[in-house]
Design an enzyme around this catalytic site. Structure first.
Site, short mmCIF file in Angstrom:
data_model
loop_
_atom_site.label_atom_id
_atom_site.label_comp_id
_atom_site.label_asym_id
_atom_site.label_seq_id
_atom_site.Cartn_x
_atom_site.Cartn_y
_atom_site.Cartn_z
N LYS A 140 -109.74 -23.75 1.06
CA LYS A 140 -110.25 -22.57 1.59
C LYS A 140 -111.16 -21.64 0.70
O LYS A 140 -112.27 -22.22 -0.01
CB LYS A 140 -109.24 -21.90 2.33
CG LYS A 140 -108.20 -22.60 2.76
CD LYS A 140 -108.60 -23.05 4.26
CE LYS A 140 -107.53 -23.57 5.18
NZ LYS A 140 -106.92 -24.96 4.79
N TYR A 199 -98.50 -21.32 9.49
CA TYR A 199 -99.31 -22.43 9.60
C TYR A 199 -98.40 -23.76 10.50
O TYR A 199 -97.61 -24.07 9.96
CB TYR A 199 -99.83 -23.27 8.64
CG TYR A 199 -100.87 -24.46 8.59
CD1 TYR A 199 -101.57 -24.26 9.70
CD2 TYR A 199 -100.62 -25.46 7.81
CE1 TYR A 199 -102.54 -25.35 9.84
CE2 TYR A 199 -101.58 -26.82 8.19
CZ TYR A 199 -102.51 -26.68 8.99
OH TYR A 199 -103.21 -27.81 9.21
N ASP A 224 -96.81 -19.56 -0.04
CA ASP A 224 -98.10 -20.05 0.46
C ASP A 224 -99.35 -18.97 0.36
O ASP A 224 -99.11 -17.82 1.07
CB ASP A 224 -98.27 -20.27 1.96
CG ASP A 224 -99.29 -21.17 2.32
OD1 ASP A 224 -100.39 -21.01 1.81
OD2 ASP A 224 -99.38 -22.12 3.26
N ARG A 249 -103.54 -41.83 -11.71
CA ARG A 249 -102.80 -41.12 -10.78
C ARG A 249 -101.70 -40.49 -11.35
O ARG A 249 -101.03 -39.44 -10.83
CB ARG A 249 -102.38 -42.34 -9.71
CG ARG A 249 -101.07 -41.73 -8.92
CD ARG A 249 -100.68 -42.81 -7.90
NE ARG A 249 -100.72 -44.34 -8.29
CZ ARG A 249 -99.19 -44.45 -8.71
NH1 ARG A 249 -98.28 -43.74 -8.51
NH2 ARG A 249 -99.10 -45.77 -9.08
#
Length: 404
Positions: free
Chosen positions: A201, A100, A176, A47
């Site tokens: 994407k 978005y 973004d 992690r």
């Protein structure tokens, strides 16, 4: 060696020793063996750090022209980790009002109750002086998030101009870059401080994993981002890490075909009597084209258009052999998403089409046949097809607002 496919292959190249695999595989480990010297520059727990992340982050940093990158569990987590890391308590954040919709939800439902002054601005307001007025009133340390091209409207923010506004007031500019990808646009080269994106994407491109990343120009921003990722636990698993890294190698080929298909589809739709309001930044007559052409090398896989209503959208998708009904975008398959269902303030017949890697002639023929069948079915049912093919002006388009 600056071609997109060359960049992608070079970014994922693995330097091994004779007898080792040409490409490294996934690293399935949570804890790592600890040394007696108790050094903190080696892997101890996945992690916090692991070799799979480093390989993927190095590739992404190279593609984005960044000093460094960090991977997280999704594109949305890239945005939330970046904002939580970089927006100071009592500070100011600007988010897109026509981007978005989940980002607006996060800003208003999470950041605002924690004392952050949230401003929502449209793409047009980024360039009409509204952003500058917000920044002048905010003082130093504000954070601006721009999405360009915007999703779903496909309008473009002038990144050079926005970066100058942020620099004058000491604000950080986050961009973004999901829609454009680093194969179509390099925000850090245009003056941005941070790139956030959904690698789910076009970069991974097979619709089979979730991942996001944050890329920075200044490595001094990394400690806060690393700490937030560690404490929030928004991490990428080992198999997804390897799958994303492997997929990057072919991203150049896939994105080239997607963009070529999108331009051809947009041109065909612009002349089709069954649709209206066609948008694609790569079209010379598109309202976003002038800005896009000045900062993008490719214009992305997304095309939007409008059918008369919801029923026509569903008829169109049913009639198309090469179009799958799905949200998200950037995969190898062409997909259609009726964005009004998610709360975007767009017309009921608004379609966001993500062009895949099908042969262009086949895709054009399939879309044309599906639209003709949709139009014919509507006529037979007494539904008049919309005859207008002109695009609305910027002021006439439906602005996307936060959905409550």
């Amino acid at each position: 060696m600056t071609g997109d496919s060359t960049r992608c292959v070079k970014a994922v190249a693995h330097e091994g020793v004779p007898g080792s695999p040409l490409q490294a595989g996934p690293v399935f480990a949570a804890p790592y063996l600890l040394g007696e010297d108790e050094r903190d520059d080696v892997d101890t727990y996945a992690r916090a750090s692991n070799p799979g992340w480093r390989a993927l982050e190095s590739a992404l940093a190279e593609l984005e022209h960044a000093s460094a990158a960090r991977v997280v569990g999704s594109g949305m987590s890239a945005i939330t980790v970046a904002l939580r890391s970089l927006v100071a308590p009592g500070g100011t954040v600007v988010v897109p009002s026509d981007g978005y919709y989940q980002v607006r939800k996060f800003a208003t439902e999470y950041l605002a109750p924690h004392g952050i002054d949230v401003h929502e601005l449209s793409v047009a307001e980024f360039g009409d002086g509204s952003l500058q007025r917000v920044l002048d009133g905010a003082g130093r340390g504000a954070v601006v998030l721009a999405e360009t091209p915007s999703n779903p409207g496909l309008d473009t923010v002038d990144l050079r101009e926005t970066a100058q506004s942020c620099r004058r007031t000491g604000a950080l500019l986050l961009v973004d870059n999901t829609t454009a990808t680093p194969l179509g646009q390099l925000p850090l080269d245009l003056g941005a401080d941070v790139v956030v994106a959904s690698g789910t994407k076009s970069l991974s491109g097979h619709s089979d994993l979730l991942f996001g990343y944050i890329a920075v120009a200044d490595p001094d921003l990394l400690p806060a981002i690393d700490r937030e990722r560690l404490l929030s636990g928004t991490v990428l698993g080992p198999f997804e890490t390897w799958l994303a890294h492997r997929s990057l190698g072919t991203a150049g080929l896939r994105f080239e075909r997607q963009c070529a298909n999108a331009l051809a589809v947009a041109g065909m739709l612009l002349e089709h009597p069954a649709v209206t309001d066609v948008r694609y930044p790569g079209l010379p007559g598109d309202p976003a084209h002038a800005v896009a052409a000045g900062q993008m090398s490719r214009f992305g896989p997304l095309v939007t258009f409008r059918l008369p209503g919801r029923d026509e959208v569903h008829r169109f998708v049913r009639a198309a052999a090469l179009v799958a009904p799905a949200t998200s975008f950037g995969g190898i398959h062409t997909t259609a998403d009726r964005r009004a269902r998610w709360g975007d303030a767009v017309p009921e017949g608004f379609v966001r089409l993500s062009c895949g890697i099908e042969d262009t002639a086949d895709l054009l023929a399939d879309l044309d046949a599906a639209l003709k069948e949709t139009e014919s079915a509507g006529t037979q049912q007494g539904v008049r097809s919309h005859p207008c093919r002109t695009r609305p002006s910027r002021g006439d388009r439906h602005p996307v607002r936060f959905d409550t």
